[in-house]
Design a protein around this motif. Sequence first.
Motif, PDB file in Angstrom:
ATOM      1  N   THR A 191       0.854  -1.178   0.000  1.00  8.38           N
ATOM      2  CA  THR A 191       0.000   0.000   0.000  1.00  8.38           C
ATOM      3  C   THR A 191       0.892   1.230   0.000  1.00  8.38           C
ATOM      4  OG1 THR A 191      -1.794  -1.128   1.145  1.00  8.38           O
ATOM      5  CG2 THR A 191      -1.798   1.286   1.223  1.00  8.38           C
ATOM      6  N   PHE A 192       0.697   2.069  -1.011  1.00 10.12           N
ATOM      7  CA  PHE A 192       1.442   3.312  -1.143  1.00 10.12           C
ATOM      8  C   PHE A 192       0.573   4.473  -0.694  1.00 10.12           C
ATOM      9  CE2 PHE A 192       2.947   0.638  -4.717  1.00 10.12           C
ATOM     10  CZ  PHE A 192       4.273   0.515  -4.369  1.00 10.12           C
ATOM     11  N   THR A 193       1.155   5.413   0.021  1.00  4.14           N
ATOM     12  CA  THR A 193       0.480   6.651   0.382  1.00  4.14           C
ATOM     13  C   THR A 193       0.776   7.684  -0.694  1.00  4.14           C
ATOM     14  OG1 THR A 193       0.770   6.147   2.726  1.00  4.14           O
ATOM     15  CG2 THR A 193       0.265   8.445   2.152  1.00  4.14           C
ATOM     16  N   CYS A 194      -0.264   8.319  -1.188  1.00  2.00           N
ATOM     17  CA  CYS A 194      -0.081   9.343  -2.214  1.00  2.00           C
ATOM     18  C   CYS A 194       0.395  10.641  -1.562  1.00  2.00           C
ATOM     19  CB  CYS A 194      -1.374   9.589  -2.976  1.00  2.00           C
ATOM     20  SG  CYS A 194      -1.912   8.153  -3.931  1.00  2.00           S
ATOM     21  N   ASN A 195       1.354  11.274  -2.191  1.00  2.00           N
ATOM     22  CA  ASN A 195       1.871  12.555  -1.718  1.00  2.00           C
ATOM     23  C   ASN A 195       1.281  13.710  -2.496  1.00  2.00           C
ATOM     24  OD1 ASN A 195       3.427  11.931   0.464  1.00  2.00           O
ATOM     25  ND2 ASN A 195       5.362  11.929  -0.609  1.00  2.00           N
ATOM     26  N   SER A 196       0.233  13.434  -3.235  1.00  2.00           N
ATOM     27  CA  SER A 196      -0.470  14.466  -3.991  1.00  2.00           C
ATOM     28  C   SER A 196      -1.913  14.031  -4.138  1.00  2.00           C
ATOM     29  CB  SER A 196       0.157  14.644  -5.380  1.00  2.00           C
ATOM     30  OG  SER A 196       0.010  13.450  -6.137  1.00  2.00           O
ATOM     31  N   LYS A 197      -2.762  14.977  -4.438  1.00  2.00           N
ATOM     32  CA  LYS A 197      -4.130  14.625  -4.764  1.00  2.00           C
ATOM     33  C   LYS A 197      -4.100  13.967  -6.137  1.00  2.00           C
ATOM     34  CE  LYS A 197      -8.774  16.502  -5.013  1.00  2.00           C
ATOM     35  NZ  LYS A 197      -9.610  17.703  -4.893  1.00  2.00           N
ATOM     36  N   THR A 198      -4.809  12.867  -6.298  1.00  2.00           N
ATOM     37  CA  THR A 198      -4.815  12.158  -7.564  1.00  2.00           C
ATOM     38  C   THR A 198      -5.560  12.969  -8.615  1.00  2.00           C
ATOM     39  OG1 THR A 198      -4.759  10.055  -6.387  1.00  2.00           O
ATOM     40  CG2 THR A 198      -5.455  10.000  -8.697  1.00  2.00           C
ATOM     41  N   ALA A 199      -4.902  13.200  -9.735  1.00  2.00           N
ATOM     42  CA  ALA A 199      -5.502  13.960 -10.837  1.00  2.00           C
ATOM     43  C   ALA A 199      -6.163  13.003 -11.819  1.00  2.00           C
ATOM     44  CB  ALA A 199      -4.438  14.787 -11.546  1.00  2.00           C
ATOM     45  N   LEU A 200      -7.280  13.417 -12.398  1.00  2.00           N
ATOM     46  CA  LEU A 200      -7.989  12.635 -13.391  1.00  2.00           C
ATOM     47  C   LEU A 200      -7.944  13.384 -14.716  1.00  2.00           C
ATOM     48  CD1 LEU A 200      -9.295  11.729 -10.621  1.00  2.00           C
ATOM     49  CD2 LEU A 200     -11.248  11.098 -11.988  1.00  2.00           C
ATOM     50  N   ALA A 201      -7.679  12.676 -15.795  1.00  2.00           N
ATOM     51  CA  ALA A 201      -7.666  13.275 -17.130  1.00  2.00           C
ATOM     52  C   ALA A 201      -8.498  12.437 -18.075  1.00  2.00           C
ATOM     53  CB  ALA A 201      -6.239  13.382 -17.652  1.00  2.00           C
ATOM     54  N   THR A 202      -9.157  13.089 -19.017  1.00  2.00           N
ATOM     55  CA  THR A 202      -9.968  12.386 -20.018  1.00  2.00           C
ATOM     56  C   THR A 202      -9.296  12.386 -21.381  1.00  2.00           C
ATOM     57  OG1 THR A 202     -11.209  14.408 -20.451  1.00  2.00           O
ATOM     58  CG2 THR A 202     -12.125  12.876 -18.818  1.00  2.00           C
ATOM     59  N   SER A 203      -8.069  12.900 -21.429  1.00  2.00           N
ATOM     60  CA  SER A 203      -7.280  12.850 -22.663  1.00  2.00           C
ATOM     61  C   SER A 203      -5.817  12.703 -22.282  1.00  2.00           C
ATOM     62  CB  SER A 203      -7.498  14.114 -23.493  1.00  2.00           C
ATOM     63  OG  SER A 203      -7.031  15.247 -22.785  1.00  2.00           O
ATOM     64  N   GLY A 204      -5.003  12.370 -23.249  1.00  2.00           N
ATOM     65  CA  GLY A 204      -3.593  12.140 -22.986  1.00  2.00           C
ATOM     66  C   GLY A 204      -3.232  10.714 -23.309  1.00  2.00           C
TER      67      GLY A 204
END
Length: 139
Positions: A124-137
């Motif tokens: 289990t990894f702790t995120c050091n940022s808010k997870t961003a969501l993208a619909t392109s890329g």
Amino acid sequence: MAIFLNNKVGFKIATIDLSDHVTAFTLNRVLDQISVTAMGDTANKFVSGLASDTITVSFLNDTAAANVLATLQTAFGTTVAFSAIQDSVAVVSATNKLYTGTILVDNLTDINGAVGDEGMLDITFTCNSKTALATSGTF
């Protein structure tokens, strides 16, 4: 209704694609709750606070260069970028979002298992940022 098999999840640490070694994957996006209840309120009130996201991954262990154990050992004790996608075969879209952020690699089980077991790592990894969501890329 779009029902899918959860067998094409993609996961990268930095630029290393470890998807073919992942047997289970969970991205848990959580926001802290901050109480803003005031005198005279008849119920508790809350607003969203800081993100406390986590990623839990089950890996088939592989000691080859640029694979699971080598990638995690190199990243150990540091914050690295991650990217994840529901369907690594399909393009990034509104129904197949790309999730990105950073994780702290602060725990590692280099050796795990009993006689006859396949080598597995459950981390289990702790995120050091808010997870961003993208619909392109691209994944």
